[in-house]
Design a protein around this motif. Structure first.
Motif, mmCIF file in Angstrom:
data_model
loop_
_atom_site.group_PDB
_atom_site.id
_atom_site.type_symbol
_atom_site.label_atom_id
_atom_site.label_comp_id
_atom_site.label_asym_id
_atom_site.label_seq_id
_atom_site.Cartn_x
_atom_site.Cartn_y
_atom_site.Cartn_z
ATOM 1 N N THR A 133 0.761 4.201 -2.768
ATOM 2 C CA THR A 133 0.583 5.600 -2.379
ATOM 3 C C THR A 133 1.665 6.468 -2.999
ATOM 4 O OG1 THR A 133 -0.368 4.869 -0.273
ATOM 5 C CG2 THR A 133 0.354 7.158 -0.402
ATOM 6 N N TYR A 153 -5.527 5.877 -0.439
ATOM 7 C CA TYR A 153 -4.328 5.096 -0.128
ATOM 8 C C TYR A 153 -3.431 5.793 0.890
ATOM 9 C CZ TYR A 153 -5.258 1.205 -3.205
ATOM 10 O OH TYR A 153 -5.803 0.064 -3.756
ATOM 11 N N ARG A 154 -3.434 7.109 0.887
ATOM 12 C CA ARG A 154 -2.698 7.826 1.945
ATOM 13 C C ARG A 154 -3.326 7.540 3.305
ATOM 14 N NH1 ARG A 154 -2.314 14.028 0.638
ATOM 15 N NH2 ARG A 154 -1.273 13.988 2.662
ATOM 16 N N THR A 171 -2.364 4.057 4.334
ATOM 17 C CA THR A 171 -0.964 4.015 4.770
ATOM 18 C C THR A 171 -0.817 4.511 6.196
ATOM 19 O OG1 THR A 171 -0.145 4.274 2.506
ATOM 20 C CG2 THR A 171 1.358 4.894 4.280
ATOM 21 N N ASN A 172 -1.610 5.508 6.556
ATOM 22 C CA ASN A 172 -1.536 6.081 7.906
ATOM 23 C C ASN A 172 -2.437 5.355 8.901
ATOM 24 O OD1 ASN A 172 0.285 8.109 7.100
ATOM 25 N ND2 ASN A 172 -1.381 9.412 6.378
ATOM 26 N N ALA A 211 0.177 0.164 5.598
ATOM 27 C CA ALA A 211 1.327 0.494 4.748
ATOM 28 C C ALA A 211 2.040 -0.747 4.217
ATOM 29 C CB ALA A 211 2.310 1.376 5.514
ATOM 30 N N THR A 228 0.825 -1.210 0.000
ATOM 31 C CA THR A 228 0.000 0.000 0.000
ATOM 32 C C THR A 228 0.858 1.258 0.000
ATOM 33 O OG1 THR A 228 -1.877 -1.094 1.079
ATOM 34 C CG2 THR A 228 -1.693 1.282 1.381
ATOM 35 N N ALA A 229 1.935 1.259 0.766
ATOM 36 C CA ALA A 229 2.812 2.435 0.803
ATOM 37 C C ALA A 229 3.416 2.712 -0.570
ATOM 38 C CB ALA A 229 3.912 2.236 1.839
#
Length: 331
Positions: free
Chosen positions: A278, A305-306, A309-310, A314, A274-275
């Motif tokens: 992103t 996706y951000r 990630t958070n 991620a 995912t990271a």
């Protein structure tokens, strides 16, 4: 000497030259098919790519910052290097597969980077997905030391990397593409020349923006259908024989248990993180801003996706968008 004798003599000379050229060409092809290759970056994708080169008879000298990745491929016959610089000192054909632009800058131009000991005439193939301007910068720096740098990002996922079924999008000088294709054919089934250095990256970030959009759409669709009482395998079957069919639904379905051998059926482990998705969507948005291109769905995908990630996703495969959306149901 009669003209007939001259013709006969020239014919013999010409035939001898053809024979020598054919022998030389065969020798070159043999040398190329068994040439030592340097490989830097042995992650989920790079590790499989490197192994496919070994399967095709190429001795490898490798480097990665993860010791376990190095030791695993050493057991299969690869030679280990202590730095990218050492790799470059041992071979004139190097492939890099790295996470982001900064990693490429470090590996090529850092204190122990490739360009510090690169041999003149070397071919440097970068299969990372990075900012096109960084690829162009690396090409300029490589030219200064007598090497050729090309960008060749990939598409297809981990399974395609394992099965040598990747698509390579290549940005290279015309005169270099033949040699680039020869080595990339050992790791993929499609090698496409996109144009000058940087155009491979442009094609890749466009592809990944569409991939992210389609994965989110597939995840939303599967979640909705399941809430309406549909069996996920049945729903996937219907989608894949109907107009909603796409790679994300057919080859890489995000619902656990629908397909075997994909990250969603392995707790979203492995695959394309995912990271990283992103990061690629960020590159696409930077390009959209620079070219004043409207990308509303690309922008929304980047935001989602951000957020993933958070929110602890991620390290999970980007198909975990389905899991993330299901969790939102409970809030």
């Amino acid at each position: 000497m009669s003209s007939l004798n001259i013709v006969a003599r020239n014919s013999k000379v010409f035939a001898a030259q053809i024979c020598r050229n054919q022998q030389f060409g065969a020798s070159n092809r043999h040398a190329s098919s068994s040439a030592k290759v340097g490989f830097v970056g042995l992650g989920n994708m790079g590790g499989h790519m490197a192994r496919n080169l070994m399967k095709n008879g190429h001795p490898l000298i490798v480097f990665d910052t993860v010791p376990d990745s190095m030791q695993a491929i050493k057991k299969e016959g690869a030679t280990l290097a202590s730095s990218p610089q050492e790799v470059a000192s041992q071979t004139n054909l190097i492939i890099t597969m790295l996470p982001a632009s900064q990693h490429v800058l470090d590996v090529y131009t850092g204190s122990s980077g490739i360009l510090g000991s690169v041999q003149k005439g070397s071919l440097l193939i970068d299969s990372s997905t990075i900012d096109p301007s960084v690829s162009q910068q690396m090409a300029e720096e490589s030219t200064k030391v007598g090497a050729t740098f090309v960008d060749a990002p990939v598409s297809g996922g981990v399974n395609a990397a394992r099965d040598a079924g990747l698509t390579f999008m290549v940005g290279s000088p015309d005169q270099s593409f033949g040699k680039v294709k020869e080595i990339l054919d050992k790791m993929g089934k499609n090698v496409v020349h996109c144009g000058s250095v940087g155009t491979g990256q442009a094609a890749k970030i466009c592809n990944n923006m569409l991939l992210a959009i389609s994965m989110i759409g597939t995840a939303e669709t599967m979640n909705l259908g399941m809430k309406l009482g549909l069996d996920p395998k049945l729903l996937a079957k219907i989608l894949n024989m109907s107009s909603g069919r796409c790679w994300s639904s057919e080859v890489y379905n995000p619902v656990p248990g629908v397909l075997d051998g994909v990250p969603s059926s392995n707790d979203y482990q492995g695959g394309f993180g995912t990271a990283l998705m992103t990061k690629d969507l960020g590159l696409a948005q930077n390009a959209a801003t620079a070219t004043q291109s409207p990308t509303p769905l690309g922008s929304l995908s980047h935001q989602l996706y951000r957020l993933m990630t958070n929110s602890g996703y991620a390290g999970k495969d980007f198909s975990s968008a389905f899991q993330f959306l299901k969790q939102q149901d409970k809030k």
